[in-house]
Design an enzyme around this catalytic site. Sequence first.
Site, PDB file in Angstrom:
ATOM      1  N   ASP A  57     -12.000  -3.846  -2.900  1.00 34.79           N
ATOM      2  CA  ASP A  57     -12.572  -4.002  -4.498  1.00 34.79           C
ATOM      3  C   ASP A  57     -13.296  -2.337  -4.286  1.00 34.79           C
ATOM      4  OD1 ASP A  57     -15.400  -3.921  -2.791  1.00 34.79           O
ATOM      5  OD2 ASP A  57     -14.811  -5.762  -2.145  1.00 34.79           O
ATOM      6  N   GLU A 102      16.381   6.921  14.193  1.00 31.28           N
ATOM      7  CA  GLU A 102      14.902   6.930  13.063  1.00 31.28           C
ATOM      8  C   GLU A 102      13.591   7.934  13.520  1.00 31.28           C
ATOM      9  OE1 GLU A 102      15.514   1.951  12.812  1.00 31.28           O
ATOM     10  OE2 GLU A 102      14.570   2.467  14.588  1.00 31.28           O
TER      11      GLU A 102
END
Length: 731
Positions: free
Chosen positions: A536, A616
């Site tokens: 928030d 990777e």
Amino acid sequence: MAITVSENGRLFTLHTKNSSYQMFADPFGTLLHLYYGKRMDGENLSDLILRTDMGFCGNPPQAGADRTYSLDYLPQEAPSSGVGDYREDFVRITHADGSCAAQFLFESFQVTDGSYPIPGMPALYDTAGETGQTLTITLKEACSGVRLQLFYGIFEQADIITRALRVENAGKSPVVLEKALSMSMDIPFGNHDMLCFTGRHAMERTVERVPVGRAAVQIGSTRGTSSHQYNPSMILLSPTATEDAGDCYGFCLVYSGNFTASAQKDQREQTRVQMGIHPDRFSFRLAPGKSFSTPQVIMSYSSCGLTALSQNYHHILREHMCRGVWKHERRPVLINNWEATYFDFNREKLLSIASQAAELGIEMLVLDDGWFGKRDDDNSGLGDWFVNTDKLGGSLCALSDDIHRMGMKFGLWFEPEMISEDSDLYRAHPDWALQIPGREPNRGRNQLVLDMANPQVRDYLLERLTDILSGARIDYVKWDMNRSICDAYSSYLGPQRTGEVCHRYVLGVYDLMERFLARFPDVLLEGCSGGGGRFDAAMLYYSPQIWCSDNTDAINRLSIQYGTSFFYPISAVGSHVSACPNHQTGRSVPFRTRGDVAMAGSFGYELDLNQVSEQEKEEVTKQVSDFLHFYPLTHEGDYYRLTAPGKAPFMAWEFVDQNRDRAMLTLVQTESCGNPLPIHTDIRGLDPEKKYRCLSNGAVRSGASWMGAGFTPDHILKQYESLVVEFVRES
Ligand code: GLA
């Protein structure tokens, strides 16, 4: 002038660059809402209100025999309670005589330079870039002497208007505040949809669009936190509004606790929009002279669709809510050991992950849960913030030194607000946990919640945090909170003030975070609540980044990050590359795609680098360098949503830097089929007059032409493949 007031001091018009907001204190003193929309001059719009004698709409005493004046239909800014407005009330007060009624009448106003602070709570603040202005309107309750101060803050250039409320008991008797929202507004005309952001743990902020009618549309949280289930934000928009067109009103609550947000048409088809602290289980005793302040609502209006509205919020939250050294400082690329090891780690494992990471260009190791007390699973130890030197094979200081010697920063996980029953802290202070005397408490993740309203609890936590941070080199703290609150009873506050517990809990969290940051201003705080359970605007005041979701599946993240982007800046979105098959969904997605999705956020890794292939590892090095290359766009640039989940077989988004020199387009193929068709996406935000080169196919075209004709990749993407395309201005 951002705020204009008529000569008689009763008509108030607020102006931002592209919007205006108008209110009028009518002759009886009711503060009427007249207009919020496209910028206009300050003409009096009160003739838009046609007064009629509506059956079963009673008349307040001030109106005398005039049956056309009714609080039940007038569009208001601070609606009354229990005295003839049968719509949702705004402030509810029980008086000393047991009556529950309130009518608020205009008393005075004040215009001041600068934004307004809210005691104990975050609020937008002024910067050298833009200073706000504030209009304060004072209303007086007709009988009791209770006063309301309505705050309207304006950031003119940013197209932002804020609202907040202060209730003061200026009367002689105590009152109980049963409800105190932050804003209420009646939109007199038009149809609207409500866009809200709903979900659950690990699937936060799914966008839902519902028409607002006479049946109320209401969202909220009574979980003690802003919650995974409903984000404290909503958008009202015209039913035809899209990303690029139409009226949109944003409402974003700067609060991390229980909240309500609602919209409902009344009998005259006016829409009442409200937002604030949830009235359930809320009550505040106000002795004479005492006051109560509500959190702030940040409002913005866009006449040209959702993208512009989101960009307003990204700007204001990034510039006027985030604070401290990390507001603009580049955030380190991190690796977190949670999904790599969970609780099963030791010094060697951590150091091997760190040394691999350092070689690949990763800049910080974050040691997650399990380093303290007795904590080999999630059933014990919370509250005992003492380093488990056995598990760490030595002191935290030695470990952090080793990490720093590798050229990396070091971060640490805490969950300060929680307590395990199996902990020394609980054994010493069972009364520090929120629980109802005589009732066995509900457990969440087998833990209880500390009473953050109790200053002794906060002092203990600050002392523990300080001790740990002073004893080792810690650059970052992940501040977690892993359950919803219930049994909201505080032994400290006692039986008379149970209605204050949830709000005082939130104030306590803010107080602790504030004091912690004052002591350790250089520490980068990352907020977290089981991922995005407390994502928030208020948290951004303390933590400029928040772990967006415990779900690290790149494909699920597309919709989670999409929903998050309506209000929150991309720089705030904690996003990591994790192992496949993904631990939450079992899905496998190419490594590259995982990186491309995580790059739309505060970037990092959350896997065991000892388990990844050489190829990777090369990808990691490239991703880190790509992330740094695009950082000015992703963290400070303008963000464009180009698709919505489920509306196309791919997702696409774009960043454009502030000077419109560079753009970054990302595409992820979410669905595939036989005999696949090419995909095509819009391009947005370029300067139409300038030429841009597309670095993936070499084409040079004007901004107008890219934005008119869009972009098609030169090959078919397989399912879950991604593509990042850079556009660079040539002239
Ligand atoms: C929460 C967080 C995770 C991790 C765990 C540790 O679920 O969201 O990232 O830190 O707690 O217990």
